[in-house]
Every structure is written in C-alpha cells, then in structure tokens.
Scaffold this motif. Structure first.
Motif, PDB file in Angstrom:
ATOM      1  N   GLY A  86       0.811  -1.213   0.000  1.00 10.97           N
ATOM      2  CA  GLY A  86       0.000   0.000   0.000  1.00 10.97           C
ATOM      3  C   GLY A  86       0.841   1.257   0.000  1.00 10.97           C
ATOM      4  N   ASP A  87       1.850   1.315   0.874  1.00 14.83           N
ATOM      5  CA  ASP A  87       2.703   2.494   0.934  1.00 14.83           C
ATOM      6  C   ASP A  87       3.481   2.674  -0.360  1.00 14.83           C
ATOM      7  N   ASP A  88       3.867   1.562  -0.990  1.00 11.56           N
ATOM      8  CA  ASP A  88       4.614   1.633  -2.237  1.00 11.56           C
ATOM      9  C   ASP A  88       3.769   2.277  -3.324  1.00 11.56           C
ATOM     10  N   ILE A  89       2.485   1.910  -3.377  1.00 14.15           N
ATOM     11  CA  ILE A  89       1.574   2.483  -4.367  1.00 14.15           C
ATOM     12  C   ILE A  89       1.393   3.973  -4.117  1.00 14.15           C
ATOM     13  N   ILE A  90       1.160   4.344  -2.848  1.00 12.87           N
ATOM     14  CA  ILE A  90       0.980   5.753  -2.515  1.00 12.87           C
ATOM     15  C   ILE A  90       2.252   6.529  -2.805  1.00 12.87           C
ATOM     16  N   GLY A  91       3.395   5.936  -2.427  1.00 19.15           N
ATOM     17  CA  GLY A  91       4.662   6.599  -2.668  1.00 19.15           C
ATOM     18  C   GLY A  91       4.900   6.867  -4.138  1.00 19.15           C
ATOM     19  N   HIS A  92       4.564   5.902  -4.966  1.00 15.21           N
ATOM     20  CA  HIS A  92       4.720   6.104  -6.410  1.00 15.21           C
ATOM     21  C   HIS A  92       3.800   7.228  -6.893  1.00 15.21           C
ATOM     22  N   ALA A  93       2.569   7.212  -6.396  1.00 14.69           N
ATOM     23  CA  ALA A  93       1.621   8.250  -6.794  1.00 14.69           C
ATOM     24  C   ALA A  93       2.103   9.622  -6.352  1.00 14.69           C
ATOM     25  N   LEU A  94       2.636   9.684  -5.127  1.00 16.63           N
ATOM     26  CA  LEU A  94       3.130  10.959  -4.626  1.00 16.63           C
ATOM     27  C   LEU A  94       4.299  11.443  -5.464  1.00 16.63           C
ATOM     28  N   GLY A  95       5.072  10.503  -6.000  1.00 16.40           N
ATOM     29  CA  GLY A  95       6.191  10.878  -6.840  1.00 16.40           C
ATOM     30  C   GLY A  95       5.772  11.646  -8.083  1.00 16.40           C
ATOM     31  N   THR A  96       4.496  11.530  -8.468  1.00 17.73           N
ATOM     32  CA  THR A  96       4.042  12.261  -9.647  1.00 17.73           C
ATOM     33  C   THR A  96       4.023  13.762  -9.414  1.00 17.73           C
ATOM     34  N   VAL A  97       4.113  14.203  -8.162  1.00 20.35           N
ATOM     35  CA  VAL A  97       4.126  15.647  -7.921  1.00 20.35           C
ATOM     36  C   VAL A  97       5.420  16.275  -8.402  1.00 20.35           C
ATOM     37  N   ARG A  98       6.389  15.458  -8.795  1.00 18.71           N
ATOM     38  CA  ARG A  98       7.632  16.016  -9.330  1.00 18.71           C
ATOM     39  C   ARG A  98       7.347  16.923 -10.522  1.00 18.71           C
ATOM     40  N   ALA A  99       6.259  16.631 -11.230  1.00 19.78           N
ATOM     41  CA  ALA A  99       5.935  17.409 -12.421  1.00 19.78           C
ATOM     42  C   ALA A  99       5.558  18.847 -12.087  1.00 19.78           C
ATOM     43  N   TRP A 100       5.106  19.080 -10.857  1.00 16.40           N
ATOM     44  CA  TRP A 100       4.773  20.452 -10.438  1.00 16.40           C
ATOM     45  C   TRP A 100       5.269  20.682  -9.013  1.00 16.40           C
ATOM     46  N   ARG A 101       6.519  20.214  -8.769  1.00 19.28           N
ATOM     47  CA  ARG A 101       7.080  20.178  -7.418  1.00 19.28           C
ATOM     48  C   ARG A 101       7.099  21.530  -6.730  1.00 19.28           C
ATOM     49  N   SER A 102       7.406  22.598  -7.466  1.00 16.99           N
ATOM     50  CA  SER A 102       7.529  23.912  -6.830  1.00 16.99           C
ATOM     51  C   SER A 102       6.186  24.463  -6.372  1.00 16.99           C
ATOM     52  N   ASP A 103       5.099  23.838  -6.801  1.00 16.59           N
ATOM     53  CA  ASP A 103       3.768  24.340  -6.460  1.00 16.59           C
ATOM     54  C   ASP A 103       3.100  23.574  -5.325  1.00 16.59           C
ATOM     55  N   VAL A 104       3.736  22.497  -4.841  1.00 15.19           N
ATOM     56  CA  VAL A 104       3.134  21.713  -3.780  1.00 15.19           C
ATOM     57  C   VAL A 104       4.089  21.580  -2.604  1.00 15.19           C
ATOM     58  N   THR A 105       3.520  21.259  -1.457  1.00 18.06           N
ATOM     59  CA  THR A 105       4.289  21.032  -0.227  1.00 18.06           C
ATOM     60  C   THR A 105       4.106  19.582   0.195  1.00 18.06           C
ATOM     61  N   VAL A 106       5.201  18.899   0.479  1.00 21.26           N
ATOM     62  CA  VAL A 106       5.159  17.508   0.917  1.00 21.26           C
ATOM     63  C   VAL A 106       5.778  17.425   2.308  1.00 21.26           C
ATOM     64  N   SER A 107       5.068  16.817   3.225  1.00 23.83           N
ATOM     65  CA  SER A 107       5.597  16.623   4.579  1.00 23.83           C
ATOM     66  C   SER A 107       5.521  15.155   4.951  1.00 23.83           C
ATOM     67  N   THR A 108       6.307  14.779   5.935  1.00 22.26           N
ATOM     68  CA  THR A 108       6.256  13.411   6.445  1.00 22.26           C
ATOM     69  C   THR A 108       6.582  13.401   7.925  1.00 22.26           C
ATOM     70  N   ARG A 109       5.984  12.459   8.644  1.00 15.25           N
ATOM     71  CA  ARG A 109       6.277  12.271  10.065  1.00 15.25           C
ATOM     72  C   ARG A 109       7.073  10.982  10.232  1.00 15.25           C
ATOM     73  N   ILE A 110       8.160  11.051  10.948  1.00 14.41           N
ATOM     74  CA  ILE A 110       8.968   9.868  11.241  1.00 14.41           C
ATOM     75  C   ILE A 110       9.112   9.770  12.753  1.00 14.41           C
ATOM     76  N   GLY A 111       8.808   8.601  13.276  1.00 17.86           N
ATOM     77  CA  GLY A 111       8.867   8.404  14.723  1.00 17.86           C
ATOM     78  C   GLY A 111       8.080   7.189  15.132  1.00 17.86           C
ATOM     79  N   LEU A 112       7.341   7.306  16.211  1.00 14.73           N
ATOM     80  CA  LEU A 112       6.605   6.181  16.771  1.00 14.73           C
ATOM     81  C   LEU A 112       5.565   5.648  15.791  1.00 14.73           C
ATOM     82  N   GLY A 113       5.654   4.361  15.460  1.00 15.11           N
ATOM     83  CA  GLY A 113       4.656   3.714  14.626  1.00 15.11           C
ATOM     84  C   GLY A 113       4.690   4.079  13.167  1.00 15.11           C
ATOM     85  N   THR A 114       5.764   4.749  12.695  1.00 12.87           N
ATOM     86  CA  THR A 114       5.799   5.175  11.301  1.00 12.87           C
ATOM     87  C   THR A 114       6.786   4.396  10.454  1.00 12.87           C
TER      88      THR A 114
END
Length: 345
Positions: A86-114
């Motif tokens: 599931g995460d692999d599919i989402i990650g690939h989809a999120l990678g499509t934002v490279r086409a308009w990277r300067s117009d979007v913000t991507v954040s991630t949480r790393i820590g407990l349970g992630t």
C-alpha cells in the motif's frame, strides 16, 4: 457524508503516472503563514497513508486535491516498512508531484509507529535519517518540505533527535522541520534546541477538533512563544463529526444541536466542524484524510465559510458546557498525543 467510490482499478492503473493538473485552483485557496516562518500553507491539507483499507487510486486523489487548491500532502507510512504494497503504491503516486514540485508542499512524520523496527529508538538519529532516505528513494523525490519528529522518544536523547532534524535540513533532504504529538514541556525544550541549531520548528501537528481541544492550553502558549504554526489533525474527530461513528463519542442531543447549527449555515456537520477548526486564528491548516473524491470536494467547501457569528459560536460552546457534558478544553479531555490517523470517514 455520501461515499463516492472510484472505478475499480488494477495495480497497474494505481501505479500509472498521470499528467499534472492545473495549479490555477490554488489561487482560489486560502493560504496562511506558518508561525514566524516564510512557509505558507493552504488551510486544507491532505494526509496520505496506507492503513486498514487501500487508498483508492491515489494518483487520482492527489490530482483531484490539487484541482481543488489543496497543495499540501502529508505522507506518513504506518505500522510497518515503507516497502509494503500500500505504501509503495501511494509513494509512487506521490512521486508524480515532481511534475509540479515547486507548487506543492510535501511533509512526512517519522517516529513512533511510522516505520519498521522496535518501539525503542524511534527518535534516534539513525532511525530518523535512514527512514527519510527510504521515503525519498521510494517516492523519487529529492527532498520533503517539512520533516516532523513524531512523538518524543524517552529512550533517545532529545538533543540527538533535534540534531537529526537539523542534519536533514543541512543535507538538503528537508526544507523545514516540525514536531508532532509532543507534550508541552518537551515541546518547549525541543523548540529551544531547534532554534539554537539554526533550524527552528515551523509547524506543530496534533489532534484538534470540536471534541478534542487540549492544545488550547499550554501547547498553544509554547507555539505562540516560539512562533510555530499549528496543523489540526483529525479535525473531524475520526468520523464522530460526520455521523459515521468513532471512539470519540458525544451525547445524541449534542450531535443533533450541532447538526441544526450546521443546517442553518447551509452546511453538513463535517463542513461545520472543519469551518470551526479553521476559524481559530492559531490553526495554520487542517489535515484531513479520505479515499473518496466526493469527501474531499465536500470538505473543500468548508473553506468558503470560515466566519461565524457570535451567536453561532455561543451555541456551539453551549453544546459542550451544558450539565452532564465534558468540556473539550478541560483537563479531563486533555491528552498530549496526536492520533495515528486523521480520517474524514
């Protein structure tokens, strides 16, 4: 909210890249400055996570969000390795934002349970930086805009955790850093350390809704002192404010009263709840998660109705201060943890 299912898709269709949507809609979205930083975020953000059910066509959902002016995406892997299907599919989809990277913000949480590994050491330098590297590799992104340390790790020195966040910025793998689910005392210490390292926290993420207002106490004081923005997680209280049930419950009469107030404003209960959260001056953005295009369109409409009359606000407050009800701002309702999910449903 009425569920709107997307057409069934094969794995290949899930992974299929699509052309980037127009960013014109972003001009119609309200943006707010995150604390004292130069970062501005849309008042609605979209959480992407692989949880109990697979996210339906994530590429389509991301593109639909951008079309609505929602240009901030929080991708936080849950309960296992990022390499999971599931995460692999989402990650690939999120990678499509490279086409308009300067117009979007991507954040991630790393820590407990992630991510994978034992519960101890999730705030260590090795865990934070290695998991960030994995995420960047899986998504194909060069950097994330905001890297959150998720929950305070009692088994790792706070100085080590904050130093790891600063290192990610210095290495060009993150532009900004933030904190998620830290209790007031540790939030104060962490914010001070980050400022000394030259990478001040720009955003704090925690649960915040009509049913969960604990951060209006000491947490908000720390945020204001250090100039940190606030992202409201679970603004619909995990479905309790959409009439779809949740661990957070409220008396039927309270639900009925809130529904009547919403109806008088021409809104659904979910829209009222989001408008209320966004009406708060200390909220930079509200983080919602859904796998339905229809849900996303509905909550987007809440942005256009963030103003309340004094009578409406008083009526809402009365729902939680009448005899027998728990005041969501009281000590009884407070808890220093942010949830693992922020569902619309």
């Amino acid at each position: 909210m009425q569920d709107v299912d997307l057409p069934a898709a094969t794995r290949e269709e899930y992974l299929m890249p699509a052309s980037p949507p127009s960013i014109v809609a972003a001009n119609r979205m309200t943006y707010r400055r995150s604390g004292h930083s130069g970062l501005h975020l849309p008042v609605l953000s979209l959480g992407l996570a692989n949880e109990q059910r697979a996210l339906r066509t994530p590429s389509a959902l991301i593109h639909h969000a951008v079309g609505l002016g929602i240009t901030h995406f929080d991708f936080t892997p849950r309960y296992g390795p990022l390499a999971g299907t599931g995460d692999d599919i989402i990650g690939h989809a999120l990678g499509t934002v490279r086409a308009w990277r300067s117009d979007v913000t991507v954040s991630t949480r790393i820590g407990l349970g992630t991510g994978p590994g034992p519960l101890v050491g999730f705030g260590s330098r090795g865990h934070l930086l290695s998991q960030l590297d994995v995420l960047l590799r899986r998504t194909g992104l060069d950097y994330v805009d905001i890297l959150f340390a998720h929950r305070y790790d009692h088994s790792s020195p706070l100085e080590e955790t904050m130093s790891a966040l600063a290192s990610a910025v210095h290495q060009g793998k993150a532009l900004y850093v933030g904190l998620s689910g830290y209790a007031p005392s540790m939030l104060q210490r962490a914010a001070t350390l980050l400022s000394r390292l030259g990478t001040p926290a720009v955003l704090y993420q925690a649960s915040y809704s009509l049913l969960d207002r604990w951060l209006e106490g000491k947490v908000l004081d720390v945020l204001q002192l250090h100039g940190i923005g606030c992202m409201a997680g679970a603004p619909l209280a995990h479905g309790a404010l959409t009439r779809q049930g949740s661990a957070l419950t409220m008396p039927p009469e309270t639900l009925s009263t809130l529904s009547r107030i919403a109806q008088s404003r021409g809104q659904s209960l979910a829209q009222l709840a989001l408008s209320w959260a966004l009406h708060a001056p200390h909220v930079t953005s509200a983080l919602v998660s859904t796998s339905y295009l229809g849900h996303l369109s509905e909550v987007r409409d809440a942005v256009d109705h963030m103003q309340f009359t004094s009578d409406e606000l008083a009526a809402i407050e009365d729902c939680f201060t009448s005899d027998g009800d728990v005041d969501p701002t009281s000590d009884v309702a407070q808890h220093p943890m942010t949830p693992q999910s922020n569902d619309c449903t």
